[in-house]
Design an enzyme around this catalytic site. Structure first.
Site, PDB file in Angstrom:
ATOM      1  CE  LYS A   1      -8.239  -6.610   3.383  1.00 27.66           C
ATOM      2  NZ  LYS A   1      -7.818  -6.547   1.953  1.00 27.66           N
TER       3      LYS A   1
ATOM      4  CB  SER B   1      -6.481  -2.844   1.309  1.00 30.52           C
ATOM      5  OG  SER B   1      -6.995  -4.085   0.842  1.00 30.52           O
TER       6      SER B   1
ATOM      7  CB  SER C   1      -5.312  -5.761  -1.250  1.00 32.39           C
ATOM      8  OG  SER C   1      -5.591  -4.403  -1.453  1.00 32.39           O
TER       9      SER C   1
HETATM   10  N1  GLN Z   1      -4.798  -0.702  -3.944  1.00 32.46           N
HETATM   11  C1  GLN Z   1      -5.864  -1.135  -4.801  1.00 32.46           C
HETATM   12  C2  GLN Z   1      -7.084  -0.298  -4.547  1.00 32.46           C
HETATM   13  O1  GLN Z   1      -7.029   0.543  -3.705  1.00 32.46           O
HETATM   14  C3  GLN Z   1      -6.160  -2.576  -4.570  1.00 32.46           C
HETATM   15  C4  GLN Z   1      -6.986  -2.812  -3.381  1.00 32.46           C
HETATM   16  C5  GLN Z   1      -7.277  -4.250  -3.160  1.00 32.46           C
HETATM   17  O2  GLN Z   1      -6.691  -5.120  -3.804  1.00 32.46           O
HETATM   18  N2  GLN Z   1      -8.209  -4.502  -2.264  1.00 32.46           N
HETATM   19  O3  GLN Z   1      -8.083  -0.493  -5.192  1.00 32.46           O
END
Ligand code: GLN
Length: 486
Positions: free
Chosen positions: A76, A151, A175
């Site tokens: 990532k 994400s 995410s």
């Molecule tokens: N979707 C969640 C957020 O936007 C989790 C994001 C993540 O785990 N990086 O905070």
């Protein structure tokens, strides 16, 4: 390439039937063929990856064995891999080149894994769909009109589309688990502290964890085994009990295992098609002698609010470093003043969701609101963690949906941040509690995959993977692959 499974490639490499170089070259071919559509990849350095693959082949020929030696892996783009650009999916980091390796990346490379690409993500890992990347939205390989989940969108798409058998994402509130559910991959969020955060760009430091992504739990375990454990560069890091069981994962004996089903996670919001899949998955566990018990997590209704108060507070602090002075983009000011340069850089470089969170977090932490919001959220976090603690008196592991539904169409939730946040309703509580949890394929609803989440007590990561491995030894959902054409 015979299969997308790391274990199969592991055996092929060790037997001399495959070479790391051929796997890496095939991965680049696949990326060239498919990524114009899928948008999972932000950067590659082919000569460097090929050189690493040749070195891995040399080590294999000389008789060396490690769980990941020669296996391609995708990172990532919020993880530092020295010498490659790192954007975090943001314009504000355009032009920034990582000057060092994240600890997890360094450990993988030392063990002979071959990083081949940096993967797309929601900007600074904020998002649930992949749509908040400043560059392009990654596409769901099962239906390219739908989001892959976020994400860690690019990392999961890369595995689901067979670019590489392994990838790393990060999980702050879901995410790796959410995209794994949307794309039919298996992904682990370890106990907070098991994987070093050194070199992972901070979003919300008390929640961030690196998470491996693969086709199977056994494959996850390969990468996890060489990354886990104390790192002097991350004071929150710790060793993983049972780490020696990871390189050759055995299925857990499910007989007598008490699986807790949180009542609050099986309510009306759950899509009926997903509910049906989960029931079928739970029957698989039951058929092996596992006992299903209902448990209560009474503070669940506060989890999303708690998460977004704490997460945005930490975001507002962590992202203050992107000021045009130290990294990436710099927008010159008209008058030549420093405050104006900083404001212009942040205005031009950061996307709407990131700005929304910085503003919200700054508000939560400001004098007069700190007690009402930030302190209260900390207390709610303790109550949410206590719920899990009580549930583990009645159950050995918990099982739940990963998300209320399957992958949604592009644009469905971008105008309504609250509905985007609710996609994480089953993934943020475990993050707040710091618990290990994983998402693995449970089947298909309307042609789209959906996962089941397993949650364990702190430090039970290995057992959780063994439970997932037992399930995957009895099912084939995780082996389904999307039909893709260039
Ligand atoms: N979707 C969640 C957020 O936007 C989790 C994001 C993540 O785990 N990086 O905070």
């Amino acid at each position: 390439m015979a299969s997308g499974k790391a274990m199969d490639w592991r055996e092929g490499l060790d037997a001399g039937d495959l070479s790391s170089e051929s796997l890496v070259l095939a991965a680049f071919d696949r990326i060239r063929d498919l990524d114009g559509t899928l948008h999972a990849i932000l950067a590659v350095d082919e000569p460097r990856s090929i050189a690493l693959a040749r070195e891995a082949d040399r080590r294999i020929r000389s008789g060396e064995r490690t769980p990941v030696l020669g296996l391609p892996i995708i990172l990532k783009d919020n993880l530092h891999w020295s010498g490659l650009p790192m954007t975090c999916g943001s314009r504000v980091l355009e032009g920034y080149v990582a000057p060092y390796d994240a600890t997890v990346v360094r450990r993988l490379i030392q063990a002979g894994a071959v990083p081949i690409a940096k993967a797309n993500l929601d900007e600074f890992a904020m998002g649930s769909s992949g749509e908040y990347s400043a560059f392009a939205s990654a596409r769901n390989p099962w239906d390219t009109s739908r989001v892959p989940g976020g994400s860690s969108s690019g990392s999961v798409v890369a595995v689901a589309a067979g670019y590489a058998p392994l990838a790393l994402g990060s999980d702050t509130g879901g995410s790796v688990r959410l995209p794994a559910s949307f794309c039919n991959a298996t992904a682990l969020r370890p106990t907070y502290g098991i994987l070093s955060r050194y070199g992972l760009t901070a979003m919300a430091s008390s929640l961030d964890q690196v998470g491996p992504i693969a086709t199977t739990a056994a494959d996850l375990a390969l990468a996890f085994s060489v990354m886990a454990g104390v790192d002097p560069l991350d004071s929150t890091s710790m060793d993983l009990p049972g780490v020696e069981r990871l390189a050759n994962l055995r299925p857990l004996d499910l007989n007598g295992l008490r699986i807790g089903l949180p009542r609050e996670y099986f309510g009306d919001g759950l899509e009926p098609g997903v509910r049906t899949l989960l029931d079928a998955a739970l029957q698989v566990f039951e058929s092996q002698g596992a006992k299903l018990v209902e448990v209560d997590l009474p503070h669940t209704p506060y989890a999303i609010d708690t998460y977004y108060l704490l997460c945005t507070s930490e975001v507002s602090s962590n992202l203050s470093r992107f000021d045009g002075v130290r990294y990436g983009l710099r927008e010159p000011s008209a008058e030549g003043g420093l405050p104006e340069m900083i404001a212009r850089t942040r205005d031009a470089g950061l996307g709407d969701e990131v700005k929304r969170r910085i503003l919200l977090g700054t508000f939560c932490l400001s004098k007069g609101y700190y007690d009402a919001f930030y302190m209260k959220a900390l207390k709610a976090r303790a109550l949410i963690a206590a719920d899990f603690h009580a549930a583990f008196a009645e159950a050995d592991i918990l099982a739940s949906p990963v998300s209320p539904g399957t992958a949604f169409p592009f644009g469905d939730k971008t105008d309504d941040p609250m509905s985007m946040y609710l996609a994480d309703v089953f993934t943020v509580p475990t993050a707040l509690a710091g618990l290990p949890c994983l998402s693995m394929p449970a089947g298909f609803s309307g042609g789209l995959p959906a996962g089941i989440q397993l949650i364990g007590p702190a430090l039970s990561d290995v057992r959780l993977l063994e439970a997932a491995h037992a399930f995957q030894s009895l099912t084939r959902h995780h082996l389904e692959t999307p039909t893709l054409s260039a």
